[in-house]
Design a protein around this motif. Sequence first.
Motif, short mmCIF file in Angstrom:
data_model
loop_
_atom_site.label_atom_id
_atom_site.label_comp_id
_atom_site.label_asym_id
_atom_site.label_seq_id
_atom_site.Cartn_x
_atom_site.Cartn_y
_atom_site.Cartn_z
N ARG A 5 26.41 46.65 61.76
CA ARG A 5 26.45 47.88 62.55
C ARG A 5 27.80 48.57 62.48
O ARG A 5 27.89 49.79 62.23
CB ARG A 5 26.12 47.58 64.02
N SER A 6 28.86 47.82 62.72
CA SER A 6 30.19 48.42 62.68
C SER A 6 30.61 48.76 61.26
O SER A 6 31.40 49.70 61.05
CB SER A 6 31.21 47.47 63.34
N ALA A 7 30.08 48.03 60.27
CA ALA A 7 30.39 48.35 58.88
C ALA A 7 29.84 49.71 58.47
O ALA A 7 30.40 50.38 57.60
CB ALA A 7 29.85 47.26 57.96
N VAL A 8 28.73 50.12 59.10
CA VAL A 8 28.20 51.47 58.85
C VAL A 8 29.28 52.51 59.13
O VAL A 8 29.54 53.41 58.32
CB VAL A 8 26.96 51.74 59.72
N LEU A 9 29.93 52.38 60.29
CA LEU A 9 30.97 53.33 60.65
C LEU A 9 32.21 53.18 59.77
O LEU A 9 32.87 54.17 59.44
CB LEU A 9 31.33 53.16 62.12
N ALA A 10 32.51 51.95 59.38
CA ALA A 10 33.68 51.74 58.52
C ALA A 10 33.47 52.38 57.15
O ALA A 10 34.38 53.00 56.59
CB ALA A 10 33.94 50.24 58.36
N VAL A 11 32.27 52.27 56.61
CA VAL A 11 31.97 52.90 55.32
C VAL A 11 32.08 54.42 55.45
O VAL A 11 32.64 55.10 54.58
CB VAL A 11 30.55 52.50 54.83
N ALA A 12 31.56 54.95 56.56
CA ALA A 12 31.66 56.39 56.79
C ALA A 12 33.12 56.82 56.91
O ALA A 12 33.50 57.90 56.41
CB ALA A 12 30.89 56.77 58.06
N ARG A 13 33.94 56.00 57.55
CA ARG A 13 35.36 56.33 57.68
C ARG A 13 36.04 56.37 56.32
O ARG A 13 36.88 57.25 56.06
CB ARG A 13 36.05 55.30 58.58
N VAL A 14 35.70 55.43 55.44
CA VAL A 14 36.28 55.44 54.09
C VAL A 14 35.91 56.73 53.37
O VAL A 14 36.74 57.38 52.74
CB VAL A 14 35.80 54.21 53.30
N LEU A 15 34.63 57.10 53.45
CA LEU A 15 34.17 58.32 52.78
C LEU A 15 34.85 59.56 53.36
O LEU A 15 35.27 60.45 52.62
CB LEU A 15 32.65 58.44 52.92
N GLU A 16 34.94 59.62 54.68
CA GLU A 16 35.56 60.78 55.31
C GLU A 16 37.02 60.92 54.90
O GLU A 16 37.55 62.04 54.80
CB GLU A 16 35.45 60.65 56.83
N GLY A 17 37.67 59.78 54.65
CA GLY A 17 39.07 59.82 54.25
C GLY A 17 39.28 60.03 52.75
O GLY A 17 40.42 59.97 52.28
N GLY A 18 38.20 60.25 52.02
CA GLY A 18 38.33 60.50 50.59
C GLY A 18 38.38 59.26 49.73
O GLY A 18 38.67 59.32 48.54
N GLY A 19 38.07 58.09 50.31
CA GLY A 19 38.10 56.85 49.56
C GLY A 19 36.79 56.53 48.88
O GLY A 19 35.79 57.23 49.05
N GLY A 20 36.79 55.47 48.10
CA GLY A 20 35.58 55.01 47.44
C GLY A 20 35.07 55.95 46.37
O GLY A 20 33.89 55.86 45.99
N GLY A 21 35.93 56.84 45.88
CA GLY A 21 35.50 57.76 44.84
C GLY A 21 34.46 58.76 45.33
O GLY A 21 33.77 59.40 44.51
N GLY A 22 34.34 58.90 46.63
CA GLY A 22 33.39 59.86 47.18
C GLY A 22 31.94 59.44 47.08
O GLY A 22 31.05 60.26 47.25
N THR A 23 31.69 58.16 46.82
CA THR A 23 30.31 57.67 46.73
C THR A 23 30.08 56.57 47.75
O THR A 23 31.02 55.84 48.12
CB THR A 23 29.99 57.12 45.34
N VAL A 24 28.84 56.43 48.19
CA VAL A 24 28.51 55.37 49.14
C VAL A 24 28.79 54.01 48.52
O VAL A 24 29.34 53.11 49.16
CB VAL A 24 27.05 55.50 49.61
#
Length: 260
Positions: A192-211
């Motif tokens: 559950r909390s990892a859902v928000l963590a993944v979203a935070r990475v994306l919002e910050g421009g990380g992960g190459g912009g992919t899920v």
Amino acid sequence: MRLHLSGWVALGSVPAGVALLLLRRWPPGALAAGWVAAAGFAVSLAASPPLAAVSTGLLGKNTATGALPLWSRLAFAPYHSALRLRLASTRARSAEPRADAIVGTDWYLGGWPAAPGDLPPGVVAILDVTAELPRTVAGPGLPYRCLPVWDTWAPATPAIQASLDWAAAAVRAARKKEGGRVYVHCANGHGRSAVLAVARVLEGGGGGGTVDGAVAVVQGSRPRSRLNARQRAAVEAWWAWRRGKGKEEVVKAAGRGGDL
């Protein structure tokens, strides 16, 4: 799909149900067994489709304070006790840290902080993604937000975005003083909390912009974190909205109070 945490606790109430049948001629024993079985099965039912999205208030958790009311602690005592025992047992057998800093973000991802000592240093706000566990760490100047979600489920897009905005505001406020990180947690810091963590990475421009890339970042920071199919779908729906796709559908879902 794996059995959710509440499901495991409910499974443990099966012996109580059997005892109820065996002890039906002895009222005190039958009453106790029935109480244990009823509490476990009620939570299991609430945390399963199609009720999970609308039943997060079953245990009466106050989303403003994180407290569980006395009636809940009494009525659902068998469930609360079994849940704590299972968490304690899992943690005793695991070498996993209580929390890990997510690379490239100002967040920690971790499990439920059962005591103040469970918080890593520098926490300036707590984002709680559980419907079943009480807030145990409080204090002046420590902002708290509860997003009640049952285990193996995920928040809807509007709730994800609102939580990200809240966390960003908390960090900005803290940086005027000493800086720090947001602590996002569920029971174990895996779903559950990892859902928000993944979203935070994306919002910050990380992960190459992919899920996929953002999931890899989070798993690289906290290896046991995993998104199941519906949790991944929740992230993808939020990310599509953030990129301007599916916005109309998200707005409609928010108006219905429903999930995507």
